[in-house]
Design a protein around this motif. Structure first.
Motif, PDB file in Angstrom:
ATOM      1  N   GLY A  48       0.784  -1.233   0.000  1.00  0.00           N
ATOM      2  CA  GLY A  48       0.000   0.000   0.000  1.00  0.00           C
ATOM      3  C   GLY A  48       0.811   1.275   0.000  1.00  0.00           C
ATOM      4  N   GLU A  49       2.132   1.157  -0.148  1.00  0.00           N
ATOM      5  CA  GLU A  49       2.979   2.349  -0.125  1.00  0.00           C
ATOM      6  C   GLU A  49       2.642   3.285  -1.290  1.00  0.00           C
ATOM      7  N   CYS A 140       2.119 -10.201   9.292  1.00  0.00           N
ATOM      8  CA  CYS A 140       1.941  -9.211   8.226  1.00  0.00           C
ATOM      9  C   CYS A 140       2.045  -9.917   6.875  1.00  0.00           C
ATOM     10  N   PRO A 141       0.942 -10.025   6.128  1.00  0.00           N
ATOM     11  CA  PRO A 141       0.980 -10.726   4.845  1.00  0.00           C
ATOM     12  C   PRO A 141       1.957 -10.127   3.839  1.00  0.00           C
ATOM     13  N   SER A 142       2.142  -8.804   3.873  1.00  0.00           N
ATOM     14  CA  SER A 142       3.073  -8.174   2.929  1.00  0.00           C
ATOM     15  C   SER A 142       4.502  -8.631   3.174  1.00  0.00           C
ATOM     16  N   VAL A 143       4.868  -8.800   4.436  1.00  0.00           N
ATOM     17  CA  VAL A 143       6.220  -9.259   4.772  1.00  0.00           C
ATOM     18  C   VAL A 143       6.422 -10.697   4.298  1.00  0.00           C
ATOM     19  N   VAL A 144       5.416 -11.543   4.502  1.00  0.00           N
ATOM     20  CA  VAL A 144       5.514 -12.938   4.067  1.00  0.00           C
ATOM     21  C   VAL A 144       5.660 -12.997   2.550  1.00  0.00           C
ATOM     22  N   ARG A 145       4.893 -12.179   1.836  1.00  0.00           N
ATOM     23  CA  ARG A 145       4.973 -12.153   0.371  1.00  0.00           C
ATOM     24  C   ARG A 145       6.318 -11.603  -0.099  1.00  0.00           C
ATOM     25  N   GLY A 272       7.690  -0.176   8.871  1.00  0.00           N
ATOM     26  CA  GLY A 272       8.031   0.608   7.683  1.00  0.00           C
ATOM     27  C   GLY A 272       8.732  -0.304   6.695  1.00  0.00           C
ATOM     28  N   ILE A 273       8.233  -0.381   5.478  1.00  0.00           N
ATOM     29  CA  ILE A 273       8.715  -1.388   4.540  1.00  0.00           C
ATOM     30  C   ILE A 273      10.205  -1.249   4.217  1.00  0.00           C
ATOM     31  N   ALA A 298       4.975  -3.995   7.669  1.00  0.00           N
ATOM     32  CA  ALA A 298       5.207  -3.193   6.464  1.00  0.00           C
ATOM     33  C   ALA A 298       4.822  -1.733   6.656  1.00  0.00           C
ATOM     34  N   CYS A 299       3.829  -1.468   7.493  1.00  0.00           N
ATOM     35  CA  CYS A 299       3.348  -0.092   7.698  1.00  0.00           C
ATOM     36  C   CYS A 299       4.095   0.587   8.835  1.00  0.00           C
ATOM     37  N   ASN A 300       4.307   1.881   8.712  1.00  0.00           N
ATOM     38  CA  ASN A 300       4.951   2.653   9.771  1.00  0.00           C
ATOM     39  C   ASN A 300       4.084   2.641  11.025  1.00  0.00           C
TER      40      ASN A 300
END
Length: 471
Positions: A48-49, A140-145, A272-273, A298-300
């Protein structure tokens, strides 16, 4: 479901072709070509960045609207801990939970309560798998991906436990079927999410074949309707105490909250990504051998910083910490719930989406081509070509998705070379007093210069449009 399903989408009609998104995307998934951005589905991790930084609102998250509640006979809300942080002067989560019932949900199951179960399971798993340390959170799904596509060596370090939202969905569905006698398809389990990453998880989960989450609503959509309901609940002298989460569960809403529930000091928490990527790179270099657990968001600020929230993430974090102050440490325990719903049922496989070739030899050959191309470019990483860096442009060229002439500076250098060659031809023509062959060469070079000048003008105009210098 497509394994590269994405909840972050692009609205081409709103895109102005600026380069804000390509410079901020952590996986270099975005390109700007022909005056419009495009997103590479295989590279995107739904952090979502790009939504956060796009000044034209051309990037947006897809999620379910509130009217999906009418599709089911019985609905259960799964409020994320970060939801509580959106409201001013909130001193009791039960006000929010009862407001959700008043809003139209038939039942509520706190994701924070499930988070306490995951925390307990994590403590147990760490003690049983010392050789796998440090373990990386999979909440966090974004980190796993990100790890799946970019850090394959770290996949064995992923904590093979479902995120709290999945555990909450399983428990909520079981309870709803027992209490109502309804079949599963008539019950709607709806997560109130702070970020698009959770939407992607519900549609294409990692670690489990199918998610029990039926719909995902955005906090920013629920927030205004919930405010009115909360006022009605707050005006009552006595309202039901239905909260089942304690300090540990509520703390999962901000960075460091998950790790704090493990009762160990040997952990690292990063949010934070860009910081997440830096930590993962250090882990690949084996710089954290003394750590037992790594929490990455991933998010701040953690989930309170998701793009589907309404409050400033740092203000929201303070609100959460104040809210949990007088709560018990934990209210939910593994003794009352089976462990089978927490462990992964499928593994995470490496997806070599960044590979330049179909095999090792082809990849090495293309990598050499990339290195040669990079030396041709100025190394400014200006983004004028539509790629975030000169190296990214070189990789696009090798993949057949771009050309050297996309670089403005390369075009300009080519023009200088052509001008020098024409000057030499003109001298040769003067010395030889004519020569049809030389005249034809001059005409050819003049045409090439004209073509290159037209292309350069176009590139310069695009650059001015992106930077605003042409206005």
């Amino acid at each position: 479901m497509d394994k590269f399903y994405h909840s972050v989408r692009l609205d081409e009609a709103l895109c102005k072709g600026c380069i804000n998104c390509i410079k901020r995307c952590p996986t270099e998934a975005i390109r700007v070509r022909g005056g419009k951005a495009s997103i590479n589905n295989k590279f995107c991790i739904d952090c979502g960045e790009c939504i956060r930084v796009c000044p034209h609102h051309a990037k947006h998250a897809t999620y379910d609207k509130l009217d999906v509640m009418r599709q089911y006979e019985y609905t259960v809300a799964l409020p994320a801990p970060s939801l509580y942080s959106q409201f001013n002067n909130l001193d009791d989560v039960n006000i929010v939970l009862n407001a959700l019932i008043r809003m139209g949900f038939d039942d509520v199951f706190e994701v924070g309560a499930a988070a306490e179960l995951v925390s307990e399971a994590t403590r147990q798993y760490i003690s049983e798998h010392e050789g796998q340390i440090p373990l990386i959170s999979t909440a966090c799904p974004s980190v796993v991906r990100l790890i799946r596509v970019r850090f394959p060596n770290l996949i064995p370090h992923l904590l093979p436990l479902n995120p709290p939202v999945e555990v909450a969905a399983v428990l909520a569905a079981r309870r709803a079927m027992e209490q109502t006698g309804l079949p599963r398809e008539k019950i709607g389990i709806m997560f109130i999410s702070p970020c698009p990453s959770k939407v992607t998880y519900a549609k294409a989960p990692l670690g489990t074949e199918k998610s029990e989450v039926d719909k995902v609503l955005a906090i920013k959509d629920v927030y205004p309707k919930l405010l009115a309901c909360m006022k009605a609940v707050g005006s009552q002298e006595d309202y039901p105490q239905i909260g089942t989460a304690g300090k540990i569960g509520i703390s999962w809403g901000h960075s460091g909250g998950e790790a704090s529930g493990l009762f160990t000091e040997s952990y690292l928490a990063a949010d934070g990504i860009e910081n997440v990527i830096r930590v993962l790179e250090d882990m690949e270099d084996q710089k954290f051998t003394n750590l037992r657990f790594v929490e990455l968001n991933a998010c701040n600020g953690g989930c309170v910083g998701g793009v589907l929230t309404v409050e400033n993430p740092y203000v929201a974090e303070v609100k959460l910490k104040r809210l949990r102050k007088y709560m018990p440490v934990a209210r939910s325990h593994m003794d009352d719930n089976p462990e089978d719903m927490i462990r992964w049922t499928t593994g995470v496989q490496y997806e070599p989406v960044f590979s330049l070739g179909g095999n090792l030899m082809e990849s090495f050959s293309r990598l050499n081509q990339v290195e040669r191309l990079v030396k041709k470019f100025p190394g400014l990483d200006c983004g004028s070509c539509g790629a975030p860096t000169c190296k990214a442009l070189a990789e696009d060229i090798v993949r057949g998705n771009a050309s050297e002439r996309d670089c403005v500076y390369y075009l300009r250098e080519n023009l200088h070379k052509l001008s020098g060659e024409i000057s030499g031809l003109a001298d040769d023509l003067e010395e030889n007093r004519g020569g049809k062959e030389t005249l034809n060469l001059i005409k050819e070079y003049l045409q090439r210069i004209s073509d290159e000048m037209s292309l350069l003008d176009k590139k310069e105009d695009e650059k001015d449009d992106r930077t605003g210098f042409g206005e």
